[in-house]
Write a protein that holds these residues in place. Structure first.
Motif, mmCIF file in Angstrom:
data_model
loop_
_atom_site.group_PDB
_atom_site.id
_atom_site.type_symbol
_atom_site.label_atom_id
_atom_site.label_comp_id
_atom_site.label_asym_id
_atom_site.label_seq_id
_atom_site.Cartn_x
_atom_site.Cartn_y
_atom_site.Cartn_z
ATOM 1 N N ASP A 173 0.700 -0.882 0.188
ATOM 2 C CA ASP A 173 0.314 -0.080 0.349
ATOM 3 C C ASP A 173 0.846 1.051 -0.166
ATOM 4 O O ASP A 173 0.267 2.475 0.406
ATOM 5 C CB ASP A 173 -1.090 -0.209 0.829
ATOM 6 C CG ASP A 173 -0.285 -0.527 2.622
ATOM 7 O OD1 ASP A 173 0.473 -0.842 2.904
ATOM 8 O OD2 ASP A 173 -1.148 -0.308 3.420
ATOM 9 N N GLN A 175 2.898 4.457 -1.747
ATOM 10 C CA GLN A 175 3.319 5.108 -2.395
ATOM 11 C C GLN A 175 3.459 6.572 -2.372
ATOM 12 O O GLN A 175 3.733 6.458 -4.060
ATOM 13 C CB GLN A 175 1.400 5.785 -2.861
ATOM 14 C CG GLN A 175 -0.622 4.574 -2.802
ATOM 15 C CD GLN A 175 -0.501 4.141 -3.661
ATOM 16 O OE1 GLN A 175 -0.132 4.495 -4.974
ATOM 17 N NE2 GLN A 175 -0.771 2.791 -3.849
ATOM 18 N N HIS A 176 4.069 6.885 -1.794
ATOM 19 C CA HIS A 176 4.889 8.165 -1.125
ATOM 20 C C HIS A 176 6.442 7.137 -0.955
ATOM 21 O O HIS A 176 6.286 6.778 0.526
ATOM 22 C CB HIS A 176 4.159 8.927 -0.861
ATOM 23 C CG HIS A 176 2.875 9.416 -1.948
ATOM 24 N ND1 HIS A 176 2.565 10.151 -3.236
ATOM 25 C CD2 HIS A 176 1.787 9.468 -2.354
ATOM 26 C CE1 HIS A 176 2.040 10.374 -2.985
ATOM 27 N NE2 HIS A 176 1.173 9.641 -3.268
ATOM 28 N N ARG A 200 6.092 10.101 -5.295
ATOM 29 C CA ARG A 200 5.866 8.775 -5.610
ATOM 30 C C ARG A 200 6.501 7.573 -5.967
ATOM 31 O O ARG A 200 7.966 8.103 -6.059
ATOM 32 C CB ARG A 200 5.155 9.386 -7.109
ATOM 33 C CG ARG A 200 4.128 10.085 -7.145
ATOM 34 C CD ARG A 200 3.204 10.047 -9.193
ATOM 35 N NE ARG A 200 4.920 10.877 -9.398
ATOM 36 C CZ ARG A 200 4.352 11.859 -10.172
ATOM 37 N NH1 ARG A 200 3.241 12.649 -9.696
ATOM 38 N NH2 ARG A 200 5.613 12.603 -11.141
ATOM 39 N N LYS A 202 7.059 5.016 -7.783
ATOM 40 C CA LYS A 202 7.019 4.473 -8.549
ATOM 41 C C LYS A 202 8.967 5.623 -9.256
ATOM 42 O O LYS A 202 9.742 4.859 -9.990
ATOM 43 C CB LYS A 202 5.770 4.942 -9.860
ATOM 44 C CG LYS A 202 6.412 4.624 -11.309
ATOM 45 C CD LYS A 202 5.346 3.723 -12.093
ATOM 46 C CE LYS A 202 5.388 3.564 -13.088
ATOM 47 N NZ LYS A 202 6.137 4.784 -14.738
ATOM 48 N N ASP A 256 1.492 5.412 2.678
ATOM 49 C CA ASP A 256 0.594 5.432 1.339
ATOM 50 C C ASP A 256 -0.320 7.182 1.305
ATOM 51 O O ASP A 256 -1.203 7.202 0.231
ATOM 52 C CB ASP A 256 -0.336 4.624 2.504
ATOM 53 C CG ASP A 256 -1.486 5.070 3.192
ATOM 54 O OD1 ASP A 256 -1.004 6.212 3.853
ATOM 55 O OD2 ASP A 256 -2.546 4.827 3.651
ATOM 56 N N LYS A 257 0.216 8.430 1.564
ATOM 57 C CA LYS A 257 -0.235 9.274 1.453
ATOM 58 C C LYS A 257 1.057 10.056 1.252
ATOM 59 O O LYS A 257 2.663 9.609 1.580
ATOM 60 C CB LYS A 257 -0.559 9.920 2.784
ATOM 61 C CG LYS A 257 -1.934 8.896 2.973
ATOM 62 C CD LYS A 257 -2.320 10.092 4.423
ATOM 63 C CE LYS A 257 -3.686 9.765 4.972
ATOM 64 N NZ LYS A 257 -2.923 7.743 5.965
#
Ligand SMILES: Nc1nc2c(c(=O)[nH]1)N[C@H]1C(S)=C(S)[C@@H](COP(=O)(O)O)O[C@H]1N2
Ligand SMILES: [Mo]
Length: 404
Positions: A173, A175-176, A200, A202, A256-257
């Motif tokens: 989970d 994301q950041h 991010r 990614k 996740d934020k």
């Protein structure tokens, strides 16, 4: 954000005098424990910049210096700070890695320098506020009154963020990735907090074969980072505005934020004049846009008629796979354009220096430049005004007077 807004001409002479009086020693700050304020004037001894403010220290080079070499020498590399410059002893440094499945991990400077493959990348750093004065000419904007020099190109050396994050298990989970610095910044409400950002996951984890990847830099231009550029360790996030490359890196946090830090959550957002949405609904700026500037001749200079070499930089948008393909110069207010020669290699996330020989006559009142990227996208003719004066990237105009 606290800044004074003197113009370049007002501070340069006094500051440069002070700098020359302080000359001597190695050009590097002695390492000690964190010392807030007080040490900034010492930095002037290895910087040849026009300082916009001393507390916090903000300065940019002469544009003519930027086009002398593809790699910007340290003395001409802009500095952008929001608070005091912490001085961190190498042996006292530790980085905490938080948010893995499992306990927080800690790495020393020695760990970062020896336990991971050391990678050298070339990448351009630029401030989102670069060229703010041009936007502020339409309507005043608070903040450092940057001209076109809040940009520099350097080599950066250190471990890949991807390798450092491979130290632990990342839950699905996440994301950041948040970054937090060690500079105690006093906000207008009196609270004190470090500078921070997030990117991010990614971007953090993707390792491209031929592109500059995200690293934790220990060195800049082949030498240990200096205090004002984030010693002993800073993030370098190629392609993103400078504000995402957190200096004096103390904590990396997986979440996740996005980061709740002021400089990600509130600052560095485009707020147009007619924006109605609340600040929190606006997206943070990450990638920098395509840009190009004329560095030589200087704006408002008087030149002799005849052939002149125009020089400058062009920056591709900080998006994967995008490079500068063409730079064009116009001496008739954009009626006709001629292609400049691109003098340095074509690379993503990295500027290209260009030059163009032009025959100047007394009728010529200005020089314009615009860049085109490898996907055929042209630098815009105008940039809509925004309250913070970010991402000014319109065709760059250099007004000149040509004498017969
Ligand atoms: N900790 C910390 N990191 C920071 C900043 C800061 O004030 N504190 N400024 C950011 C901004 S806005 C920019 S443009 C770049 C500038 O990097 P430089 O001073 O090395 O040129 O650092 C970024 N990282
Ligand atoms: Mo910046």
């Amino acid at each position: 954000m606290t800044t004074t807004s003197r113009t370049a001409s007002q501070f340069s002479r006094r500051q440069w005098l002070k700098a020359s009086l302080l000359l001597g020693a190695s050009g590097y700050l002695p390492l000690g424990s964190i010392r807030a304020w007080g040490n900034e004037p010492l930095l002037l001894k290895h910087k040849k910049l026009h300082f916009h403010s001393e507390k916090p220290l903000n300065g940019e080079p002469n544009l003519g210096e930027l086009v002398k070499s593809n790699i910007t020498p340290l003395e001409h590399f802009y500095v952008r700070n929001h608070g005091p410059i912490p001085e961190i002893a190498a042996d006292a440094y530790s980085l905490s890695l938080e948010g893995f499945v499992g306990p927080t991990q800690t790495l020393s400077l020695n760990d970062l320098a020896t336990k991971f493959k050391q990678v050298t990348i070339e990448a351009t750093m630029t401030c989102a506020g670069n060229r703010r004065t041009e936007m502020a000419a339409q309507k005043a904007i608070k903040g450092v009154q940057w001209k076109e020099g809040a940009i520099g190109n350097a080599t950066w050396t250190g471990p890949l963020l991807n390798d450092v994050l491979a130290q632990g298990k990342i839950s699905s989970d996440i994301q950041h990735v948040w970054f937090e610095g060690a500079d105690p910044i006093t906000e207008p409400d009196g609270s004190v907090a470090p500078f921070g950002a997030s990117i991010r996951i990614k971007k953090a984890l993707t390792v491209h074969k031929d592109l500059p990847n995200v690293i934790l830099a220990l060195q800049m231009n082949g030498k240990p980072l200096t205090a004002e550029h984030g010693a002993p360790v800073r993030m370098v996030v190629p392609g993103f505005i400078g504000a995402r490359s957190v200096k004096w890196l103390k904590r990396i946090i997986l979440s996740d934020k996005t980061s709740p830090n002021h400089y990600l959550a509130d600052a560095y957002k485009i707020i147009t004049a007619d924006e109605k949405r609340p600040l929190h609904d606006l997206k943070p700026i990450y990638e920098f846009p395509i840009n190009a500037c004329i560095c030589e001749p200087a704006k408002d200079s008087t030149l002799k008629a005849g052939e002149q070499t125009i020089r400058g930089y062009a920056l591709p948008m900080g998006e994967t796979g995008c490079q500068i393909a063409k730079v064009e110069v116009s001496i008739d207010e954009g009626k006709t354009w001629s292609e400049a020669s691109l003098d340095t290699p074509s690379r993503a996330f990295t500027w290209r220096l260009w030059s163009s020989k032009q025959k100047l006559t007394p009728e010529v009142k200005s020089i314009l430049v615009r860049a085109t990227d490898s996907l055929g996208r042209v630098q815009p003719q105008t940039t809509p005004w925004n309250t913070k004066g970010y991402l000014q990237n319109s065709w760059h105009r250099c007004a000149i007077t040509v004498e017969a």
